[in-house]
Enzyme design. Structure first.
Site, PDB file in Angstrom:
ATOM      1  N   GLU A   1       6.838  -2.044  -0.862  1.00 58.83           N
ATOM      2  CA  GLU A   1       6.769  -1.239   0.358  1.00 58.83           C
ATOM      3  C   GLU A   1       5.748  -1.821   1.339  1.00 58.83           C
ATOM      4  O   GLU A   1       6.038  -2.055   2.504  1.00 58.83           O
ATOM      5  CB  GLU A   1       6.376   0.191  -0.007  1.00 58.83           C
ATOM      6  CG  GLU A   1       6.178   1.098   1.194  1.00 58.83           C
ATOM      7  CD  GLU A   1       5.553   2.427   0.818  1.00 58.83           C
ATOM      8  OE1 GLU A   1       5.599   3.344   1.653  1.00 58.83           O
ATOM      9  OE2 GLU A   1       5.009   2.550  -0.297  1.00 58.83           O
ATOM     10  N   HIS A   2       4.513  -2.016   0.872  1.00 62.09           N
ATOM     11  CA  HIS A   2       3.458  -2.614   1.685  1.00 62.09           C
ATOM     12  C   HIS A   2       3.136  -3.999   1.130  1.00 62.09           C
ATOM     13  O   HIS A   2       2.942  -4.148  -0.074  1.00 62.09           O
ATOM     14  CB  HIS A   2       2.169  -1.784   1.636  1.00 62.09           C
ATOM     15  CG  HIS A   2       2.342  -0.352   2.017  1.00 62.09           C
ATOM     16  ND1 HIS A   2       2.363   0.670   1.085  1.00 62.09           N
ATOM     17  CD2 HIS A   2       2.506   0.236   3.224  1.00 62.09           C
ATOM     18  CE1 HIS A   2       2.522   1.824   1.706  1.00 62.09           C
ATOM     19  NE2 HIS A   2       2.617   1.593   3.005  1.00 62.09           N
ATOM     20  N   ASP A  10      -1.443   3.086   7.504  1.00 58.13           N
ATOM     21  CA  ASP A  10      -1.249   4.489   7.120  1.00 58.13           C
ATOM     22  C   ASP A  10      -1.781   5.444   8.179  1.00 58.13           C
ATOM     23  O   ASP A  10      -1.163   6.468   8.480  1.00 58.13           O
ATOM     24  CB  ASP A  10      -1.984   4.784   5.804  1.00 58.13           C
ATOM     25  CG  ASP A  10      -1.266   4.242   4.584  1.00 58.13           C
ATOM     26  OD1 ASP A  10      -0.074   3.917   4.687  1.00 58.13           O
ATOM     27  OD2 ASP A  10      -1.910   4.151   3.520  1.00 58.13           O
ATOM     28  N   GLN A  39      -4.580   2.026  -2.345  1.00 57.05           N
ATOM     29  CA  GLN A  39      -3.219   2.547  -2.476  1.00 57.05           C
ATOM     30  C   GLN A  39      -2.994   3.187  -3.842  1.00 57.05           C
ATOM     31  O   GLN A  39      -2.227   4.137  -3.972  1.00 57.05           O
ATOM     32  CB  GLN A  39      -2.209   1.426  -2.241  1.00 57.05           C
ATOM     33  CG  GLN A  39      -2.225   0.885  -0.823  1.00 57.05           C
ATOM     34  CD  GLN A  39      -1.950   1.962   0.216  1.00 57.05           C
ATOM     35  OE1 GLN A  39      -0.900   2.596   0.213  1.00 57.05           O
ATOM     36  NE2 GLN A  39      -2.914   2.200   1.098  1.00 57.05           N
TER      37      GLN A  39
END
Length: 228
Positions: free
Chosen positions: A106-107, A140, A38
């Site tokens: 977010e993740h 994703d 990420q």
């Protein structure tokens, strides 16, 4: 370019964020790629490891540095890791839970001996990825729902983009009996006057008078109704 005001949007999305929650059931070889995977998104991407294992923390730090020597996107990932990367060591799974909800990433990827416990108790995240067989890249690219997700702690008050964001929701109310409107009205009358809204109170009082057959002086709190 991001527009708001005349153009309605659900939230500001970005830069992307990832939080890995891991204990000693996994190793650095698993954690480091999930952080850098990420971090390569951009130079302002936060990538955080949250663990209750000091050994895992140290080994992951070393593994990240080793991988940065050969990662093709290392120029981006290295700057992101240096400026926004974190490894946070907690005393317990309970502390990791509290810290994760504070971060509101977010993740959030969970690789522990109690993944389902985190699923049941975490409240602030954009998307959750449970177990070492799952990862954010899968979400994703392959298995995920819509991937416009809350960032910058917006997960404290909203979830990700879904079809409901594009739907107009309208509500209605209807009180169906004289007794019900008189009882609701008595509460509304008193609450309205506590807040200094005599006009609101009179909307309630007229119905207490008419449907509850109870005399209430103008702009005066309606009495508590006795239960029948």
């Amino acid at each position: 370019l991001q527009l708001f005001g005349r153009v309605g949007i659900d939230l500001f999305a970005g830069p992307t964020e990832t939080l890995v929650i891991a204990d000693d059931t996994v190793d650095a070889e698993m954690c480091a790629p999930d952080l850098l995977g990420q971090a390569e998104h951009g130079v302002t991407t936060p990538a955080i490891l949250l663990t209750n294992s000091l050994q895992l923390a140290k080994e992951t730090l070393s593994e990240v540095e080793r991988l940065l020597e050969k990662l093709p996107t290392a120029d981006i990932a290295r700057q992101s890791w240096q400026d926004y990367g974190e490894i946070i060591v907690c005393d317990s799974h309970e502390e990791m839970l509290l810290e994760a909800d504070r971060i509101a990433s977010e993740h959030v990827q969970v690789m522990t001996d109690r993944d389902d416990w985190f699923l049941a108790n975490l409240t602030n995240y954009g998307a959750l990825f449970l177990g070492p067989r799952t990862n954010v890249a899968y979400g994703d690219k392959v298995i995920g729902t819509n991937h416009t997700l809350p960032t910058q702690k917006a997960a404290r008050y909203t979830g990700g983009l879904w079809v409901g964001k594009f739907m107009k929701t309208c509500t209605f109310q209807k009180v169906r009996s004289d007794e019900a409107t008189a009882e609701i009205g008595s509460y509304c009358s008193r609450l309205s006057l506590l807040e200094g809204f005599a006009g609101h109170a009179e909307q309630a009082n007229i119905r207490v008078r008419r449907y509850g057959q109870t005399e209430v002086p103008y702009a005066t709190p309606a009495p508590v109704r006795e239960k029948v």
